[in-house]
Structures are given as C-alpha cells and as structure tokens.
Design a protein around this motif. Structure first.
Motif, short mmCIF file in Angstrom:
data_model
loop_
_atom_site.label_atom_id
_atom_site.label_comp_id
_atom_site.label_asym_id
_atom_site.label_seq_id
_atom_site.Cartn_x
_atom_site.Cartn_y
_atom_site.Cartn_z
N ILE A 1 19.36 60.99 -9.42
CA ILE A 1 18.99 59.68 -9.98
C ILE A 1 17.96 58.99 -9.11
CG2 ILE A 1 19.88 57.33 -10.34
CD1 ILE A 1 22.47 58.60 -11.40
N PHE A 2 18.22 58.90 -7.81
CA PHE A 2 17.28 58.17 -6.94
C PHE A 2 15.99 58.95 -6.73
CE2 PHE A 2 21.19 55.86 -5.73
CZ PHE A 2 20.73 54.58 -5.90
N SER A 3 16.06 60.27 -6.84
CA SER A 3 14.83 61.07 -6.78
C SER A 3 13.92 60.74 -7.96
CB SER A 3 15.17 62.56 -6.76
OG SER A 3 13.99 63.34 -6.81
N ARG B 1 14.28 65.99 -19.44
CA ARG B 1 14.99 65.20 -18.43
C ARG B 1 15.35 63.81 -18.95
NH1 ARG B 1 11.34 62.76 -13.89
NH2 ARG B 1 10.96 61.39 -15.67
N ASN B 2 14.41 63.17 -19.62
CA ASN B 2 14.64 61.82 -20.13
C ASN B 2 15.72 61.82 -21.21
OD1 ASN B 2 12.62 61.13 -18.38
ND2 ASN B 2 11.04 60.89 -19.96
N GLU C 1 9.25 57.70 -10.30
CA GLU C 1 8.75 56.80 -11.35
C GLU C 1 8.19 55.49 -10.78
OE1 GLU C 1 8.59 57.30 -14.71
OE2 GLU C 1 9.17 59.38 -14.31
N GLY C 2 8.38 55.23 -9.48
CA GLY C 2 7.81 54.02 -8.89
C GLY C 2 8.77 52.89 -8.68
N VAL D 1 12.39 55.07 -17.87
CA VAL D 1 13.22 56.09 -17.23
C VAL D 1 14.00 55.49 -16.06
CG1 VAL D 1 13.19 58.32 -16.05
CG2 VAL D 1 11.64 57.91 -17.96
N VAL D 2 13.38 54.59 -15.31
CA VAL D 2 14.09 53.92 -14.22
C VAL D 2 15.27 53.13 -14.77
CG1 VAL D 2 13.88 52.18 -12.41
CG2 VAL D 2 12.01 53.79 -12.81
N GLN D 3 15.07 52.49 -15.89
CA GLN D 3 16.16 51.75 -16.53
C GLN D 3 17.30 52.68 -16.91
OE1 GLN D 3 14.89 49.74 -20.08
NE2 GLN D 3 16.98 49.38 -20.79
N ASP D 4 16.96 53.87 -17.48
CA ASP D 4 18.00 54.83 -17.85
C ASP D 4 18.75 55.34 -16.62
OD1 ASP D 4 17.30 54.58 -20.50
OD2 ASP D 4 15.92 56.28 -20.46
#
Length: 921
Positions: free
Chosen positions: A223-225, A193-194, A230-231, A238-241
């Motif tokens: 994306i928002f899931s 996924r990443n 991820e917090g 991953v949030v950045q990506d």
C-alpha cells in the motif's frame, strides 16, 4: 434451473410492453448460437452482440440473467483455450452486473444488475471459477475477472443482498490461495493493480479474518509503496483507494494496528500529511486524499473496537508513537496555520488534535506549550484555535475547534486554572477592539472580548461561541467558577450604570437572542436557538455545585422571571425550554440562601404557581425525546471518502446548510455536535436530582417543626395559665402548618388533574411515574394529616379528663375535710361532757351511770360509723387512683410530665389540717 425458469418472462411483467417477449426471444437466439453454433467466428460474433445489447438495455439484462448465466459459465469452464470467447463471456458478465442509469425508475422496479448478482451467487462453482481465471496470462481475462468480482461485492452490499455479501466473503476465504491470488494482483500492471485495490477495499470491510490474511500477505508494504509511487497526497484516485484499504484493515482491528506500528512504522503515514509545492493549491482529489489520511490518524487514536479489552493500552501506545513522529506539528499546520487549506481538512485536523490530547497529560502540556507563526508575529497555539472559534464563518470549523478545548479542559484542572487565570477584565475601549488587530492579546482578553462583543453590534453568535469555550473552562471546577464569578464587565458609559457581573451579562444576551428571534422568526429561529442553547449550557454548567453562582444569578429578580417565561414559551424550541427548566431546577437544588423570596422554598412556590409542577417536569421528557438529544452520540460519526462510495466535491464541502437538515426540527441542525454526550448525561443526572429535591421541598413545610419534649414541658416558674397558653400557641402553629400543606396538596391535585386531561392523547411513561409518585405522596400526606388530627383530639380529650379528675380530687379532699371537722366536733363534745360529769361527781350528787362505759360504747359506735364511711371512701379513692394511673401512663406516651401537672394539688388541704392541729395543741 427451476429458479431460472421462474425469472423467464419477468421482463414482460416488470416493463409491461409488447416488445418484451421479442427481447426474450432475441437473447434466446443469441444464446443458442453461442451454445450450439458450429462455426467459431459465428459463436464469437454472437457473444459480442450479446454483450452489446446487455450493456445498453435493462430488458436484455434481465432476459440474459434468466437464461444465459449457465451457458456463459459453461464457456468459462470448458473453453479456456479460446481466449476471445473467454474475454467475450467475461465482458458480458460485467455488463450484466453493471447498473444502467439512463433514467431513474420507481423504487419498486426490479433492478436487473442486483437480480443477476443474486442468480450468479447461487451458482456454487462461480466464485472458484472466477478466482482461477486470475492465474491466466491474458491481461483482459484478469482485468474483466477482477471487475466481475468487484461488481459482485459492490452489488451484494445492498440491503436485500447483505447476507450474500458475507457468504461471498466466506467463500473467497475458504478457497485455497484465494486471498493470495488477489494480493498478487497488486504487483501486476497498473490497470489491474487499481482494480485489485478496489476489489480488496470491498472485500476487507467487516471481515476480520480476511483483514488479518491481507496484512500477513504484506499489504502494508504494498500500500505505502503504491502511495509513494503515486506522489503521496498529490497523487490521484489510486492513493485514495490505498488509504481506504488501509483504513479497512485497521478500523476495528487492534492487532493490525500493532503490526502497522511495529513493522513499517508510521513515517510513511506522516509523510502523506506534509504539504509540498504550492501549499495553496488543493484539488478535489488532494483534499480527499488528505481527508483519508486524517481518517487513518483518527482510527489509530481510537485504538480499535469498543469491545477490544486492549483498546486503551493500544490507544496510548499509538498516541505516543504519533507524537514522537511530530504528528501534532503537521496537524497544527493543516488545521490552524495554513490559511489555504480547505475547511473540511481544517475541521478533520482539529478533531484529530482533540483526539490526540484527550485524556493524555503529556499531550495536553505539549499543546499548551506550542506557539505558531514566525517572529515577531507568534502566539500560543491555544490562542490561534480560539481565534478560529471567534472568527470562522464555518459552523463546522467552530465545532471542530471547540472540540479541541473540550478535550483540553476535560479532567485537566491545571489547564482550566491556567486559562481562567488570564481572564482579566480590560477597559471598555480595549475590550472592544478588533481581535485581529493584536496577535499579542492574551487568551483571557480575547475570550472576554468575544463574550462582550454583542454589546454594540449584537454579534450574539461570537458571544455564544466564546460562551461555549468558557463552559469547558468552568466544567467540574469550583475554583474556576468562583474566580469567573468575580469578573465584572464595565458599561459602555459610566452614566449607564456600575459594572455588572459577567453572569448577568450572559443572561442579558440570552434575553436579547429571544427578542431578536421574536422580531424575525423566519430568518433567526435556527440561528438564535443555537445561541440560546449554548448560553443556557454555560449557565447549567456554571450553577452546578456552586451555591454562590446560584446566589449571583438570583440577585437580579428579572432573571428568574425571564427563565419562567422561557420555560412556558411554546414558540421556543424543545431544547431551549428544557435547558431553561434545568437552570430553574439548579436554583432549587444548589440554593443555600435563607433570604425570603430567594430560597429553594420560594423558587419551588414560583414554579408551581407560574408553570405547574407537572408541566415543569414535562419539559424534561420532551427534551430527552428531541432529535438533538438522540443524535448526540452519532454527531461525530463521519463517513469515509472512497471511490466506491462515489464521493464528490459536494460531499466534502462545509456541511453547514445540509448536515442533519433532513430532520425537520426547529433546533439548529448542528446543535447535536455542540452538545456532547457528557453534557447530555450530566443533564439526565441533574433531572433526577431536581425531581427528587422539588418534591421534597414541596411536600414539607417551610420551617421544620419537631415535636420534642422540651416544647411541651412546663418550664420552671411558669404558671398553669401561661403553660396552657403556650401549648395552645404550639398547637395553632401546627395547625397552620397543616393548613399550608393542605393548600399545597390541593394545588398539586388540581395541577395533576389539568395535566391528566391535556395528556390523554399521549401517554408518557415518565409522566405516568410522576403522577404515581404525586398520588403516593398525596395519600401519605392525607394519612399523616388524619393521624395528627386524631392525636390532637386525643390529647385534648386527655387534657379535659385530667382537669375533670383534678376537680374530682379537690371535691374528695373537701369531703375528707368535712368528715375531719365532724370528727373533731364530736371529740370536743365528748370532752365537754366528760368535764361536766367530773364536775357533778365533785359536788356529791347521786350516783350516775358509768360514764366511762357509756363513753366507750359511744366511741365504738362512732368508730364503726366512721370506719364504714372511710372504707367506702377508700374504695372510691382506689378506683379513682387506677384511673389516674392509666391517664398518667397515656400522658407520658404523649410526652406530658404528669408530676408537674399534679404538682400543688392538695397543698391547700394539707395547710388547713396543719392549722387545725396547731389550734388543738
């Protein structure tokens, strides 16, 4: 294969050592074992060994690219059943496309990873083959395939392979279910996924069609899931990506913004901005995540690409939706309230606030009504933002907070008036207390405190920051300019003088900044140029369309002298000299004074004498070519923070020291951010008006002389002598004005010659246009002067001829009078003779001749003689009358009243004749 053979042996050419051929042969042997080997284990060992050497050495990378790509692609195509061989082939491709940075080579050195990317992209079946591998069940096959695709896209973004990047995007777009396969990877195991996220971030850049397909495949929900799992902002890279992918999807695509707003809404985005847990704990990754989320907010506030016709409507809708979700409260927490938030986040949050309120009256009122803090320590949000401007040690934070006030005051006359109404001078003791001592200090008191803080401790930076805010309050608002013009600042001690206008205090600090720079040029040049530039910007805005401000500025004679020195001082920066020239120009075009020494005519005279008009106009050209002016448009363009661009903590630190520092310019590196595009365009418009007005003032006399008929008409009761004297005085006045213009023209020509000699090395287009304009004016003036001289000479000639004909007419009148006298004498003699004849007849003397016949004969002879003389005289009079008619017509053309000029001529002769008639009677 011809292209492949062309790369063979390039290792020896590039690296230039004797081992290069051995490396070629070694790679060739391994490829032969893979391609022609009979034992499966031997083939697997060969491909494992090949992967190992390719991942460690550039020479092996280059050799593999020249010979091995067809063989490896053959393995992927023909041996799908052998998972280990496919894994080894894919891992070898990953190594061949990954740069090796053991040591930095020269810029001309061949990069094997880029060369291999180019070679692989030329294989027509390579991309469809790789995408088909994503459907394999083996985890490592899918993982390595994603890495290869990501490496291809990443390497192809290099300048030399930019065309291939777009070709690769088009190829993936044309493959059936190509994008769908990649989107399915987002629901795969975490590692895959990443990798799929990284691949999609590369793939969606500048590809609108791919962006739309990704969105319709459910990208927003996925994306928002992932972000929630991820917090949110506390998550990892991953949030950045995810946020980078989201920003790619909405950056220039208005329809995708609409889908985001109307499908899943903006709640999930606002949730990322909310601080949780220990609000003072900010890791590097959390900072980058929040910056990426703020970039998303900024893109939504932009509304789409500039070319999109529905951009403005979409921007307005996005603003309304964000405000409804209370985004302003979250932005104020990040940008103003929380003292633990890193400076880059505070700066970006403040810029978002500025974009949110720009051109939106409801949002402007909303910000003006916001209060921050907790009872009893509460204050308006605008006061808190002003406090940041005055107190922040970060230049970037000051620029961001100043951006809020710029947008708040833009076309907001009510807001400007509200802020200006709080500008009430305080006693000196209160005005010099510390800002942080009282949060209840009004906005105006705080601003005036900042404006006058430099009185004791020379804190000119705080003064200049406050001046920047004041310039926004005064911009395009005459009422505010007049109001602030009346503000007077008390001196520290009454013995030091009476209160002085705020404008005079600003000019005083401007001069102080120059003197401080001259004392220590090395340490203060950049900083004080920034202080001078902001104060000059304030003066430019203040004087615009405000004659009273110009009058106040010129009230102090040293102000004009200092500006002239500033314009001429070569140690000052290009922008400082240019801004000072603009202020001087405003003292001309907005000058309504009639006082000697302060009017526009006097200012232009001083500029010409002290600087020279050509040198003065040259300051504008230099200013427009400076890096500060050329960089204004891009000053607020900020790069996104992404893993693909390898953002580091150094990149997100405050960039006071290195931002724009590559441009070696004496002006402050952040001056481009302080001078917005509105001000730059405003200065350009002012420059055109200044040039036109100065040329007009310089090319005309101080007092306009209008040649009107009333000036040259003879007044009632005015004698000829007085009339002639007045005409002479009028002509002398005209001559004086002509001489004045001639002197000015000479100065212009001399100035132009000096400038032409000094500028031969560098031809300036605008300067050339000025010289052409000056030369045209000079020729026009010379022609006008010549014509005026000719008219004056012709007028004098006509006047002399008129006097001559007056004398001639008087002489003719005398001749007529003599002739009349002779005729009368003849009549008297005739009468005397007749009387004598009658007397003789009465005495009875002898017969006499017929007296009557003799008299008749004598009368006929006399009449014949007189008729001849009269005919001659009438012919002369007719000729003279025609001349007089021509002269009268010419005098009428020149505006002379002929009847009055001829009035009285002949009166004396008429009086004499009447007297004689009376005697005869």
């Amino acid at each position: 294969m011809d292209l492949m053979s062309g790369y063979k042996g390039v290792v020896g050419l590039v690296f230039g050592n004797e081992n290069s051929s051995n490396e070629d042969r070694y790679v060739e042997r391994l490829l032969d074992r893979i391609n022609n080997g009979k034992l499966p284990d031997d083939r697997r060992n060969a491909i494992t060994e090949l992967q190992a050497v390719v991942s460690e050495n550039k020479a092996f990378q280059l050799a593999f690219g020249a010979m091995g790509l067809p063989i490896i692609l053959g393995v992927l195509k023909e041996e799908r059943h052998d998972v280990e061989m496919v894994r080894g082939a894919l891992e070898t491709l990953v190594s061949a496309l990954t740069p090796i940075n053991h040591s930095k080579g020269s810029s001309n050195e061949v990069q094997p990873d880029l060369m291999n990317t180019d070679l692989l992209s030329r294989e027509e079946e390579s991309i469809p083959l790789l995408l088909s591998l994503l459907e394999e069940d083996d985890f490592y096959v899918r993982y390595y395939t994603l890495q290869i695709l990501t490496a291809l896209l990443s390497n192809s973004r290099q300048r030399t392979l930019a065309d291939f990047f777009f070709r690769l995007q088009e190829t993936i777009l044309t493959i059936p279910r190509g994008i769908t396969r990649l989107m399915d990877m987002l629901m795969d195991r975490e590692v895959i996924r990443n990798e799929a996220l990284l691949l999609l971030t590369h793939l969606t850049r500048e590809a609108e069609e791919i962006q739309k397909i990704v969105v319709f495949e459910g990208a927003y929900e996925k994306i928002f899931s992932i972000i929630r799992e991820e917090g949110n902002s506390d998550g990892g890279v991953v949030v950045q990506d995810c946020l980078e992918l989201l920003n790619n999807l909405i950056r220039t695509n208005a329809s995708n913004q609409v889908l985001l707003r109307e499908t899943i809404g903006l709640d999930s985005l606002i949730l990322i901005l909310k601080l949780r847990g220990s609000s003072y704990s900010f890791t590097q990754q959390k900072t980058i995540n929040l910056l990426s989320a703020l970039e998303t907010i900024k893109l939504l506030l932009k509304g789409g690409s500039e070319a999109d016709p529905g951009k403005d409507a979409n921007k307005k809708t996005n603003k309304a939706a964000l405000v409804q979700k209370k985004v302003l409260d979250n932005l104020l927490i990040l940008g103003v309230e929380s003292q633990w938030v890193p400076v880059p986040i505070r700066c970006e949050a403040l810029r978002c606030i500025g974009d949110l309120i720009a051109g939106d009256s409801k949002n402007l009122d909303l910000l003006a009504s916001k209060v921050l803090g907790e009872d009893p320590q509460v204050e308006p949000a605008l006061n808190s933002i002003l406090r940041i401007i005055l107190r922040s040690s970060s230049m970037q934070e000051f620029i961001a907070a100043d951006y809020v006030f710029k947008n708040f005051c833009e076309k907001n006359t009510d807001g400007q008036a509200m802020l200006a109404s709080t500008l009430i001078p305080q006693p000196y003791s209160m005005n010099h207390s510390f800002i942080e001592e009282d949060v209840n200090m009004s906005f105006g008191s705080m601003l005036l405190h900042g404006l006058t803080l430099g009185e004791n401790d020379g804190d000119l930076e705080t003064c200049s920051r406050a001046a920047s805010v004041l310039s926004h309050i005064l911009k395009d608002n005459l009422q505010c300019k007049e109001r602030v013009l009346r503000i007077e600042i008390e001196a520290p001690m009454q013995s030091l003088g009476a209160p002085e206008p705020l404008m005079h205090r600003m000019v005083k600090y401007l001069a102080l900044a120059s003197s401080m720079k001259s004392k220590d040029g090395k340490s203060n040049t950049s900083g004080n140029s920034y202080v001078q530039a902001i104060i000059l910007k304030l003066l430019v805005i203040w004087l615009a369309d405000c004659p009273n401000a110009v009058h106040c500025f010129l009230d102090a004679r040293p102000h004009l002298t200092y500006l002239l020195e500033l314009v001429s001082n070569l140690s000052e920066t290009v922008c400082i000299r240019g801004f000072a020239a603009v202020v001087l120009g405003e003292c001309v075009i907005y000058n309504k004074s009639t006082d000697n020494g302060k009017d526009a005519f006097a200012i232009v005279d001083i500029i010409s004498q002290k600087i020279g008009l050509s040198s003065y106009f040259l300051k504008f050209d230099e200013m427009h070519k400076s890096s500060v002016f050329t960089n204004v448009e891009s000053s607020f363009t900020h790069r996104s923070f992404s893993r693909s661009s390898e953002a580091s903590m150094a990149e997100i630190q405050d960039v006071d020291e290195n931002d724009l520092s590559e441009k070696k310019n004496m002006d402050h590196p952040n001056l481009s951010s302080i001078l917005d595009s509105y001000f730059v365009n405003f200065v350009k418009r002012l420059e055109a008006n200044i040039r036109e007005q100065i040329v007009e003032v310089y090319s005309r006399p101080k007092t306009k002389v209008a040649v009107v008929p009333e000036e040259i008409e003879q007044k009632k009761g005015e004698s000829e002598v007085e009339y002639i004297k007045r005409l002479k005085a009028f002509i002398e006045k005209q001559h004086s004005e002509i001489q004045d213009l001639a002197i000015r023209n000479g100065t212009l020509a001399e100035d132009l010659a000096k400038t032409g000699n000094s500028m031969q090395s560098e031809q300036r287009v605008s300067g050339g246009m000025d010289r052409v304009q000056i030369e045209t004016l000079r020729r026009d003036f010379q022609e006008a002067s010549k014509r005026l001289e000719m008219l004056k000479e012709e007028k004098a000639k006509i006047e002399s001829e008129a006097i001559m004909y007056q004398n001639l007419a008087a002489k003719m009148e005398g001749d007529l009078r003599s002739l009349s006298d002779a005729y009368n004498s003849l009549e008297q003699s005739n009468l005397h003779l007749e009387n004598e004849v009658k007397a003789l007849r009465g005495e009875g003397h002898a017969t006499f001749p017929d007296v009557e016949a003799i008299k008749a004969e004598a009368r006929e002879e006399a009449l014949k003689e007189s008729e001849g003389e009269l005919n001659d005289l009438l012919v002369c009079l007719g000729q003279e009358q025609s001349k007089v008619d021509k002269l009268s017509a010419r005098l009428l053309e020149l505006g002379e009243d002929v009847d009055k000029l001829l009035e009285g001529i002949g009166d004396d002769a008429g009086a004499a004749e009447d007297f004689e008639d009376e005697e005869d009677a």
